[in-house]
Design a protein around this motif. Structure first.
Motif: not given
Length: 206
Positions: A10-15, A63-64, A173-175, A181-185
């Motif tokens: 799953v590609p990652y997207y931030s808010q 979006r992800m 989780i994708h957050n 680098g730690t808790s996004q993807e």
């Protein structure tokens, strides 16, 4: 919880548009209005973007999901506007109620043909089962889940993350508001720790 390892691509997207600047946004050392990439959001102004960015965790999860399932991915703020029209966000001045699961799920299914099931009773074992079946799961957790091993959250829920993988030991989780680098993807959260953050509800998609 015995299950084989699963990890969906799953590609990652931030808010926020600038995912690398999330630490500054969440601590308030930089305003979202100063996000250099805000025009990518589709907002008309930096102020409109700054209003919605802290509230768009569910939009980032959507979006992800769209990207993972091969759909075109609209910019975030036009998606928000659509969700307001669908009743998934309810605005009263500067107060926003949402994301409201039922109209959100209906909109996702109606617009993209993606099965989306809102649930107020989603045990952690069911999260794993859905992931094993090839689905993704938006789950409501406390925002401090970006530090799962060191934080004792004051409450459960209030922030949406996307469960994208699982093992016997943890959920991945994708957050949307995770730290780079730690808790996004693919951030692992031990199942026993998830219970401290998780409100027991979410939306199953795909």
């Amino acid at each position: 919880m015995t299950a084989p390892m699963i990890k969906h691509p799953v590609p990652y997207y931030s808010q926020w548009e600038s995912a690398a600047l999330v630490p500054e946004f969440i601590t308030g050392t930089r305003s979202a209005a100063d996000d250099p990439l805000w025009p990518k959001s589709g907002a008309d102004t930096a102020a409109e973007y700054a209003f919605w960015a802290p509230r768009m965790c569910g939009v980032a999860c959507l979006r992800m999901t769209l990207d993972h399932l091969g759909h075109p991915v609209p910019p975030s703020v036009p998606l928000v506007r659509n969700l307001v029209e669908a009743g998934a966000y309810v605005c009263d001045g500067d107060t926003v109620q949402g994301l409201i699961y039922a109209p959100f799920a209906d909109h996702v299914t109606d617009r993209w043909g993606i099965p989306a099931i809102p649930t107020r009773d989603l045990p952690t074992a069911e999260i794993s089962r859905h992931l094993q079946a090839g689905r993704l799961v938006m789950i409501s957790v406390h925002k401090t889940i970006r530090h799962p091993e060191t934080t004792e959250p004051p409450t459960r829920g209030g922030h949406l993350v996307l469960a994208v993988g699982a093992s016997e030991e943890s959920v991945m989780i994708h957050n949307p508001s995770g730290l780079p680098g730690t808790s996004q993807e693919y951030a692992p959260v031990p199942w026993h720790r998830l219970e401290q953050f998780y409100a027991g509800r979410g939306v199953v998609v795909g």
